[in-house]
Design a protein around this motif. Structure first.
Motif, PDB file in Angstrom:
ATOM      1  N   GLU A  23       0.836  -1.202   0.000  1.00  0.00           N
ATOM      2  CA  GLU A  23       0.000   0.000   0.000  1.00  0.00           C
ATOM      3  C   GLU A  23       0.874   1.258   0.000  1.00  0.00           C
ATOM      4  O   GLU A  23       0.583   2.240  -0.690  1.00  0.00           O
ATOM      5  N   GLN A  24       1.958   1.209   0.762  1.00  0.00           N
ATOM      6  CA  GLN A  24       2.886   2.343   0.805  1.00  0.00           C
ATOM      7  C   GLN A  24       3.492   2.579  -0.574  1.00  0.00           C
ATOM      8  O   GLN A  24       3.604   3.718  -1.024  1.00  0.00           O
ATOM      9  N   ASP A  25       3.877   1.504  -1.261  1.00  0.00           N
ATOM     10  CA  ASP A  25       4.434   1.639  -2.612  1.00  0.00           C
ATOM     11  C   ASP A  25       3.410   2.236  -3.575  1.00  0.00           C
ATOM     12  O   ASP A  25       3.764   3.062  -4.417  1.00  0.00           O
ATOM     13  N   LYS A  33       3.843   7.855 -11.107  1.00  0.00           N
ATOM     14  CA  LYS A  33       3.514   6.932 -12.199  1.00  0.00           C
ATOM     15  C   LYS A  33       2.013   6.758 -12.373  1.00  0.00           C
ATOM     16  O   LYS A  33       1.575   6.207 -13.372  1.00  0.00           O
ATOM     17  N   THR A  34       1.234   7.199 -11.388  1.00  0.00           N
ATOM     18  CA  THR A  34      -0.225   7.113 -11.481  1.00  0.00           C
ATOM     19  C   THR A  34      -0.824   8.496 -11.259  1.00  0.00           C
ATOM     20  O   THR A  34      -0.127   9.432 -10.865  1.00  0.00           O
ATOM     21  N   GLU A  35      -2.135   8.611 -11.505  1.00  0.00           N
ATOM     22  CA  GLU A  35      -2.852   9.882 -11.373  1.00  0.00           C
ATOM     23  C   GLU A  35      -2.780  10.421  -9.952  1.00  0.00           C
ATOM     24  O   GLU A  35      -2.637   9.664  -8.994  1.00  0.00           O
ATOM     25  N   ARG A  43       8.747   5.055   0.401  1.00  0.00           N
ATOM     26  CA  ARG A  43       8.391   3.775  -0.237  1.00  0.00           C
ATOM     27  C   ARG A  43       8.068   2.772   0.859  1.00  0.00           C
ATOM     28  O   ARG A  43       8.233   3.052   2.045  1.00  0.00           O
ATOM     29  N   GLY A  44       7.621   1.582   0.451  1.00  0.00           N
ATOM     30  CA  GLY A  44       7.332   0.528   1.414  1.00  0.00           C
ATOM     31  C   GLY A  44       8.517   0.261   2.327  1.00  0.00           C
ATOM     32  O   GLY A  44       9.639   0.114   1.847  1.00  0.00           O
ATOM     33  N   GLY A  45       8.280   0.242   3.632  1.00  0.00           N
ATOM     34  CA  GLY A  45       9.329   0.025   4.620  1.00  0.00           C
ATOM     35  C   GLY A  45       9.993   1.295   5.094  1.00  0.00           C
ATOM     36  O   GLY A  45      10.808   1.268   6.016  1.00  0.00           O
ATOM     37  N   ASN A  50       4.200   1.717   8.217  1.00  0.00           N
ATOM     38  CA  ASN A  50       4.482   0.318   7.887  1.00  0.00           C
ATOM     39  C   ASN A  50       4.789  -0.530   9.110  1.00  0.00           C
ATOM     40  O   ASN A  50       4.841  -1.764   9.008  1.00  0.00           O
ATOM     41  N   TYR A  51       4.993   0.117  10.257  1.00  0.00           N
ATOM     42  CA  TYR A  51       5.320  -0.589  11.498  1.00  0.00           C
ATOM     43  C   TYR A  51       4.261  -0.379  12.573  1.00  0.00           C
ATOM     44  O   TYR A  51       4.466  -0.710  13.731  1.00  0.00           O
ATOM     45  N   GLY A  52       3.117   0.191  12.165  1.00  0.00           N
ATOM     46  CA  GLY A  52       2.022   0.411  13.099  1.00  0.00           C
ATOM     47  C   GLY A  52       2.291   1.519  14.102  1.00  0.00           C
ATOM     48  O   GLY A  52       1.669   1.565  15.161  1.00  0.00           O
ATOM     49  N   LEU A  53       3.200   2.435  13.769  1.00  0.00           N
ATOM     50  CA  LEU A  53       3.593   3.488  14.700  1.00  0.00           C
ATOM     51  C   LEU A  53       3.182   4.885  14.247  1.00  0.00           C
ATOM     52  O   LEU A  53       3.646   5.884  14.802  1.00  0.00           O
ATOM     53  N   ALA A  54       2.305   4.956  13.249  1.00  0.00           N
ATOM     54  CA  ALA A  54       1.861   6.261  12.753  1.00  0.00           C
ATOM     55  C   ALA A  54       0.374   6.221  12.429  1.00  0.00           C
ATOM     56  O   ALA A  54      -0.187   5.172  12.115  1.00  0.00           O
ATOM     57  N   ILE A  55      -0.227   7.387  12.541  1.00  0.00           N
ATOM     58  CA  ILE A  55      -1.620   7.579  12.142  1.00  0.00           C
ATOM     59  C   ILE A  55      -1.718   8.868  11.346  1.00  0.00           C
ATOM     60  O   ILE A  55      -0.857   9.750  11.451  1.00  0.00           O
ATOM     61  N   ASP A  56      -2.768   8.971  10.555  1.00  0.00           N
ATOM     62  CA  ASP A  56      -3.164  10.232   9.943  1.00  0.00           C
ATOM     63  C   ASP A  56      -4.534  10.549  10.516  1.00  0.00           C
ATOM     64  O   ASP A  56      -5.339   9.657  10.772  1.00  0.00           O
ATOM     65  N   PHE A  57      -4.787  11.815  10.738  1.00  0.00           N
ATOM     66  CA  PHE A  57      -6.055  12.226  11.324  1.00  0.00           C
ATOM     67  C   PHE A  57      -6.671  13.365  10.533  1.00  0.00           C
ATOM     68  O   PHE A  57      -6.017  14.006   9.724  1.00  0.00           O
TER      69      PHE A  57
END
Length: 128
Positions: A23-25, A33-35, A43-45, A50-57
């Protein structure tokens, strides 16, 4: 954080939490490369998501709408609700993506527990 913001009349919604490397990629490809517009340099990792240590609100308005408005003052106290949330988040240990000079990410909050991305990539994890 959700409880503390509610105490001062601010409702928030967590719009994103854990993100797989795939999903990150996909997000990284957006605007490249996409719209769409570029939304991440990770990127992924390479993201705390990717480590469950962030949120967006985001904020939840009076009519239930989801808002990404940094100036909105829904509780009517003369202060930006967004910045009040950020202040509360920082007080409990979150780092805010809005402080990043090279690519500010205003909805992003992360708890690194003192671990770098390199630490996480090598398999280190926060204490339980």
């Amino acid at each position: 954080m959700v409880r503390e913001t509610k105490k001062i009349g601010i409702s928030i919604v967590i719009t994103q939490g854990f993100r797989s490397h795939e999903e990150q990629d996909r997000l990284y490809e957006q605007g490249r490369k996409t719209e769409g517009r570029v939304v991440t340099n990770a990127r992924g990792g390479e993201s705390y998501h990717n480590y469950g240590l962030a949120i967006d609100f985001a904020l939840r308005g009076k009519d239930g709408e989801v808002l990404w408005d940094l100036e909105y003052d829904g509780n009517g106290n003369g202060k930006s609700d967004w910045m009040e949330v950020v202040e509360i988040a920082k007080s409990i240990g979150f780092e805010w993506g809005g402080d990043w000079e090279d690519f500010p990410d205003y909805p992003h909050l992360q708890l690194s527990f003192g671990l770098s991305l390199a630490d996480l990539q090598r398999g280190k994890r926060p204490p339980e």
